[in-house]
Design a protein around this motif. Structure first.
Motif, PDB file in Angstrom:
ATOM      1  N   SER A 433       0.804  -1.225   0.126  1.00 21.18           N
ATOM      2  CA  SER A 433       0.055  -0.197   0.040  1.00 21.18           C
ATOM      3  C   SER A 433       0.913   1.198   0.052  1.00 21.18           C
ATOM      4  CB  SER A 433      -1.063   0.035   1.366  1.00 21.18           C
ATOM      5  OG  SER A 433      -0.193   0.408   2.464  1.00 21.18           O
ATOM      6  N   ILE A 434       1.942   0.857   0.478  1.00 20.86           N
ATOM      7  CA  ILE A 434       2.797   2.491   0.533  1.00 20.86           C
ATOM      8  C   ILE A 434       3.819   2.276  -0.676  1.00 20.86           C
ATOM      9  CG2 ILE A 434       2.927   2.550   3.031  1.00 20.86           C
ATOM     10  CD1 ILE A 434       5.712   1.563   3.205  1.00 20.86           C
ATOM     11  N   HIS A 452       2.513   8.106  -5.300  1.00 14.18           N
ATOM     12  CA  HIS A 452       2.080   6.884  -4.559  1.00 14.18           C
ATOM     13  C   HIS A 452       1.455   5.873  -5.734  1.00 14.18           C
ATOM     14  CE1 HIS A 452       2.778   7.739  -0.347  1.00 14.18           C
ATOM     15  NE2 HIS A 452       2.634   9.009  -0.711  1.00 14.18           N
ATOM     16  N   ALA A 466      -9.465   1.805  -0.817  1.00  8.70           N
ATOM     17  CA  ALA A 466      -9.545   1.439   0.974  1.00  8.70           C
ATOM     18  C   ALA A 466     -10.191   0.071   0.840  1.00  8.70           C
ATOM     19  CB  ALA A 466     -10.267   2.290   1.627  1.00  8.70           C
ATOM     20  N   GLU A 569       1.494   8.764   6.262  1.00 10.86           N
ATOM     21  CA  GLU A 569       0.297   9.222   6.841  1.00 10.86           C
ATOM     22  C   GLU A 569      -0.557  10.264   6.450  1.00 10.86           C
ATOM     23  OE1 GLU A 569       1.127  10.577  11.047  1.00 10.86           O
ATOM     24  OE2 GLU A 569      -0.549   9.032  11.646  1.00 10.86           O
ATOM     25  N   TYR A 571      -0.515  11.087   3.227  1.00  9.46           N
ATOM     26  CA  TYR A 571      -1.186  10.540   2.002  1.00  9.46           C
ATOM     27  C   TYR A 571      -2.594   9.656   2.447  1.00  9.46           C
ATOM     28  CZ  TYR A 571      -1.778   7.102  -1.644  1.00  9.46           C
ATOM     29  OH  TYR A 571      -2.229   5.965  -2.477  1.00  9.46           O
ATOM     30  N   TYR A 572      -2.565   8.750   3.457  1.00  7.06           N
ATOM     31  CA  TYR A 572      -3.540   8.044   3.793  1.00  7.06           C
ATOM     32  C   TYR A 572      -4.761   8.853   4.221  1.00  7.06           C
ATOM     33  CZ  TYR A 572      -0.834   3.354   4.089  1.00  7.06           C
ATOM     34  OH  TYR A 572      -0.409   2.263   4.136  1.00  7.06           O
ATOM     35  N   ASN A 573      -4.387   9.849   5.256  1.00  5.76           N
ATOM     36  CA  ASN A 573      -5.482  10.733   5.655  1.00  5.76           C
ATOM     37  C   ASN A 573      -6.105  11.356   4.784  1.00  5.76           C
ATOM     38  OD1 ASN A 573      -4.791   9.688   8.462  1.00  5.76           O
ATOM     39  ND2 ASN A 573      -3.614  11.498   8.957  1.00  5.76           N
ATOM     40  N   PHE A 576      -7.784   8.615   2.349  1.00  5.24           N
ATOM     41  CA  PHE A 576      -8.595   7.321   2.705  1.00  5.24           C
ATOM     42  C   PHE A 576      -9.362   7.676   4.063  1.00  5.24           C
ATOM     43  CE2 PHE A 576      -4.781   5.521   0.407  1.00  5.24           C
ATOM     44  CZ  PHE A 576      -5.480   5.353  -0.653  1.00  5.24           C
ATOM     45  N   LEU A 580      -9.597   3.597   5.736  1.00  5.11           N
ATOM     46  CA  LEU A 580      -8.412   2.910   5.753  1.00  5.11           C
ATOM     47  C   LEU A 580      -8.426   1.675   6.907  1.00  5.11           C
ATOM     48  CD1 LEU A 580      -5.523   3.115   4.343  1.00  5.11           C
ATOM     49  CD2 LEU A 580      -4.539   3.715   6.566  1.00  5.11           C
ATOM     50  N   ARG A 585      -3.448   0.689   9.377  1.00  2.00           N
ATOM     51  CA  ARG A 585      -3.055   1.906  10.058  1.00  2.00           C
ATOM     52  C   ARG A 585      -2.060   1.457  11.359  1.00  2.00           C
ATOM     53  NH1 ARG A 585      -4.087   6.775   9.594  1.00  2.00           N
ATOM     54  NH2 ARG A 585      -6.250   6.909   8.685  1.00  2.00           N
TER      55      ARG A 585
END
Ligand code: OXD
Ligand code: MN
Length: 597
Positions: A433-434, A452, A466, A569, A571-573, A576, A580, A585
Motif C-alpha cells: 500500500s505504501i 504513490h 480502501a 500518514e 497520504y492515507y489521511n 482514505f 483505511l 493503520r
C-alpha cells in the motif's frame, strides 16, 4: 442474426452497439487464419498497417497512432457505478454516474461507424474452460484492435461456445470516432460488466481485454467472487537445490521492467548451476486460493504488449526473440533500408536514416539533445506469448501455478533498500500500500515525478482503494499457506545519479535470497521496516557491483523512513481517512515507532 451464437444477450449487445454507431456492415471474428490474413491485407491496403520485411520479420507489421494518442489517459478514465462511495476514494481514476456516462459516450459515438465495419470479437481472458477464464465480447471499428486482440487474448467461436445460451460476459464497446483527445473517455461499468472506450486507438485504451477488463472490471469480479486481479508478472524459477519450480508474482508500475524480470536470463554462474527462469506472464495475474490453501496464479493474457525502447539482446533477449514473428509494432521507427523497425537502445548505433514514429524523416543528429527520439518512448510490440523462448510449460495450465512469493517494487532513487521481507501477510499488504514510484511514459503526464502507486495498481483498481486494501487483508485470512511478501528496488541511485544495482539478469541474485527465505533456508536481520538480507547472503560473485555498494543498498536510514512514514500518514489521511483498514493503520504505527527507537 448470425450463425456464431444464439446467446440472446450477445446478440442484443451487438444489435444495440450497431444501432448507436450505424456501421455499414458487421463482421464476426471467428479466430481463423483465413480471416486474420484477409484483415491484415485490408489494413495494409488502407495504410493502417505497414508490412515489414518478410524474411527478417515474418508476418510482422508496423502501425502508427495519431500523435495525440500514444498512452493511457488516466485523467479520462472513469468508474461508473451508482454509488460514488463504491468507487471512491480512488486516487486517480474518476467516478461518473452510469446514466450520465452512457449518454455522454453513446452521444459521442452516434453514427460514427457509418461507412465502416463493426467487428465483433469474442475472446477469453484465461485458457477457455479453466476456472480462471472469463469471456468478453468487444465491438470495434478498428482492424488494428482486432489483430492485437488476436495476439493478446484467445479469440474465436470457442469463446461463444463456452458462453452457451446464457453465460455472462464482459461487454466492450470501442469506437475510434475522431481520435479527439477532448472527447476521449475510457469508462467502466462494473455493475453492468461493461466497458466503453471512445476517441482513442492506443492499445492500453482500446485492447479492452487488458487493463479495462483484466484489471479494472476484474478487480470488481474478484472482490465479489473472492479472488484477486493484480498488475503482476508471474515467473517460474528452477533452482538446482529445489525439487520443483517455484513461482513468484511481482507488481511494478508500468514501464519499470516487469517484462524484463519475467523473462530474466540468470547470470552465467547461476545458469551453469542449473538455474532457469520461465515466464508465465509479464503484466497481469489473476490469483485464487486453492483447496491446498496456497494462492494459485494464472496469466489471463496470451501475448505481450511490451514497451519497445530499451529492449535489446542484452536487456531482454527473450522479449526481443518473441518479436521476431507475428508481431505488431506500434509507434516505433521504420528503417527503409531493409524495411525493419528500430527503437532507442535496440542497437548501440542508430541507423543513419529512418522514418520516426510519426512517419517523418529522421537522422541521429536530430536527436542530439535527446528530445527527438526515433521511436515514441511508449512505443510497443504486441507479440504472441508462444514466441517467447522461455515461456513456461505451465503457461496454458488450467489450474495456474502455486505462488511461493509476491514481490512489490517501484522506481525509487533513495530510501527503499534493494530488498526486504514483510513480517507477515498484513504487514506485506501495508508494504504494497505504501509503494511509490517515479512516473514513466506509459501514461500521459509528466515523467519522473514520485507518486504513490499502491500495489502498482493506482490506475487499474476498479473500485475504492480502501476497500481493495481490505480485500487483500481478507484474502490473506482465506489462504492458510499464503505466499511471503517482499519489496524490491532495482533503481536506487548514488550521489552522482548512477544506478547502484546492475539489475536485469543480476536480479536473479535477489530472487535467490527471496526463495531461500520462503524455505527458511537463510537468516535475515530484523530492521525498522522488515527483514533485510545480510550482505553475505546475496551472491554477487561475477556481478558488476562491489561489496561496499551492496552494503549501502541494504541500509535502512531511519531518519528518511521516519519522514517517509509522516508522508505516508498524510497520504492515507488525505485519500482514505476513516476508510483505511485498521490493519494498515496499525502497521503504519509500528513503522513510526520502529523509526523513533
Ligand atoms: C501496460 C501498462 O501497458 O502498464 O502494461 O501501461
Ligand atoms: Mn502494465
Amino acid at each position: 442474426m448470425t450463425e456464431f451464437t444464439t446467446n440472446k444477450k450477445v446478440l442484443q449487445f451487438v444489435e444495440e452497439s450497431a444501432a448507436i454507431t450505424m456501421p455499414d456492415k458487421i463482421v464476426w471474428i471467428d479466430g481463423s487464419e483465413e480471416q486474420r490474413a484477409a484483415l491484415k491485407a485490408e489494413a495494409c491496403r488502407t495504410g493502417e498497417l505497414i508490412k515489414l520485411n518478410e524474411e527478417k520479420l515474418p508476418d510482422c507489421y508496423l502501425h502508427r497512432t495519431k500523435p495525440n494518442d500514444v498512452a493511457r489517459v488516466e485523467d479520462r478514465t472513469f468508474i461508473c457505478c451508482k454509488n460514488e462511495a463504491d468507487a471512491m476514494p480512488h486516487s486517480i481514476v474518476k467516478w461518473m454516474d452510469p446514466q450520465k456516462a452512457y449518454d455522454l459516450a453513446y452521444g459521442i459515438a452516434k453514427g460514427k461507424m457509418q461507412g465502416k465495419t463493426m467487428y465483433v470479437i469474442p475472446y477469453s481472458m484465461g485458457v477457455v474452460g479453466s476456472p480462471f477464464s472469463k469471456i468478453g465480447i468487444e465491438v470495434t471499428d478498428s482492424i488494428y484492435v482486432v489483430l492485437n486482440m488476436m495476439i493478446m487474448t484467445r479469440v474465436g467461436k470457442m469463446c461463444l461456445d463456452a458462453l452457451g445460451e446464457d453465460g455472462y460476459f464482459i461487454k466492450g464497446f470501442h469506437c475510434s470516432c475522431d481520435i479527439d483527445p477532448e472527447n476521449r473517455y475510457i469508462m467502466h461499468f462494473p455493475e453492468d460488466n461493461t466497458i466503453i472506450s471512445v476517441n482513442s486507438a492506443y492499445g492500453g485504451n482500446v485492447l479492452l481485454g487488458k487493463k479495462c477488463f483484466a484489471l479494472r472490471i476484474a478487480t470488481n469480479l474478484g472482490k465479489n467472487e473472492g479472488w484477486m486481479a493484480e498488475h503482476m508478472l508471474i515467473l517460474g524459477c528452477k533452482r538446482p537445490q529445489d525439487k520443483e519450480t517455484k513461482y513468484i508474482a511481482a507488481a511494478f508500475p508500468s514501464a519499470c521492467g516487469k517484462t524484463n524480470l519475467a523473462m530474466l536470463i540468470p547470470p552465467e554462474e547461476f545458469r551453469n548451476k542449473g538455474y532457469e527462469i520461465t515466464c508465465v506472464g509479464d503484466d497481469i495475474a489473476w490469483i485464487r486460493v486453492g483447496e491446498d490453501g496456497r494462492m494459485w496464479a494464472a496469466n489471463p493474457e496470451n501475448g505481450f504488449f511490451g514497451v519497445a525502447p530499451g529492449t535489446n539482446e542484452s536487456s531482454n533477449f527473450n522479449a526481443l526473440a518473441a518479436t521476431k514473428k507475428g508481431t505488431i509494432f506500434t509507434n516505433v521507427a521504420h528503417n527503409p533500408a531493409d524495411n525493419t523497425v528500430w527503437w532507442e537502445k535496440l542497437t548501440k548505433k542508430a541507423p543513419d536514416f529512418m522514418y520516426d514514429w510519426t512517419g517523418e524523416p529522421w537522422t541521429p543528429a536530430m536527436n542530439a539533445d535527446g528530445k527527438h527520439p526515433a521511436a515514441n518512448p511508449n512505443s510497443r510490440f504486441t507479440a504472441p506469448a508462444e514466441n517467447c523462448p522461455c515461456i513456461s510449460p505451465e503457461f496454458n495450465s488450467k489450474e495456474g501455478v502455486p505462488l511461493s512469493a509476491i514481490m512489490f517494487g517501484g522506481r525509487r532513487a533513495t530510501t527503499t533498500p534493494l530488498v526486504y521481507q514483510s513480517r507477515d501477510w498484513n504487514h506485506g499488504v501495508f508494504v504494497g500500500s505504501i509503494m511509490s514510484s517515479e512516473t514513466t511514459a506509459a501514461a500521459t503526464g509528466a515523467v519522473g515525478v514520485l507518486r504513490h502507486d499502491p500495489m502498482a495498481m493506482k490506475p487499474f483498481m476498479g473500485y475504492s482503494v480502501a476497500d481493495y486494501f481490505q480485500h487483500w487483508i481478507n484474502m490473506g485470512k482465506k489462504a492458510e499457506k499464503a505466499p511471503k511478501i517482499f519489496n524490491v528496488n532495482w533503481f536506487r541511485q548514488d550521489e552522482n545519479g548512477n544506478f547502484m544495482w546492475p539489475g536485469f539478469g543480476d536480479n536473479m541474485r535477489v530472487i535467490d535470497w527471496i526463495l531461500d527465505r520462503c524455505d527458511d533456508k537463510v537468516e535475515a536481520q530484523e530492521t525498522a521496516i522488515g527483514y533485510l538480507p545480510y550482505a553475505k547472503d546475496i551472491n554477487i560473485s561475477g556481478a558488476d557491483i562491489d561489496a561496499a555498494t551492496l552494503e549501502k543498498l541494504l541500509v535502512v536510514d531511519k531518519a528518511r523512513w521516519s519522514a517517509e512514514a509522516d508522508e505516508i500518514e498524510a497520504y492515507y489521511n488525505e485519500n482514505f481517512g476513516d476508510k483505511l483498514p485498521k490493519e494498515i493503520r496499525e502497521n503504519l504505527a509500528t513503522l513510526k515507532a520502529n523509526c523513533s527507537k
